[in-house]
Design an enzyme around this catalytic site. Structure first.
Site: not given
Length: 119
Positions: A27, A68, A75
């Protein structure tokens, strides 16, 4: 009955660290925010501010990292369910992004207020 193994502190810590390593590897947004966090942690230590303000700075900084992480989890679950474009999948991902946006807004406002108060 839940399909979950018995709680084990060491195994759970291993799972958490495995997730952290995976986030760092995969990420980009998380890596950027982690670098920002590493750079700004010493600022909290050395700024001439009250302990309460330092705590608020720390909490807002960690809130950004937590947001985050949450967004990445959302996701990944959505991608697990479907890789095809689906309106509801897009909405779920948008809400995850909103969590990050709000956390960054809180971080910026908190730090600005503390800096204005300190100088």
């Amino acid at each position: 009955m839940r399909n979950q193994p018995k709680y084990n502190f060491f195994k759970n810590t291993t799972y958490a660290l495995k997730g952290l390593v995976d986030l760092i590897k995969t990420e980009t947004s998380f890596r950027i925010e982690l670098i920002i966090t590493i750079i700004l942690l010493p600022v909290i230590i050395f700024i001439d501010a009250s302990l309460t303000n330092k705590a608020l700075m720390f909490i807002s900084l960690m809130g950004m990292i937590l947001a985050e992480t949450t967004n990445s989890a959302i996701e990944r679950v959505v991608d697990l369910v479907t890789l095809e474009h689906h309106h509801m999948a897009g909405r779920a991902k948008d809400v995850g992004s909103t969590i990050v946006f709000i956390s960054i807004f809180i971080f910026v406002i908190t730090w600005a207020i503390v800096f204005i108060d300190s100088f």
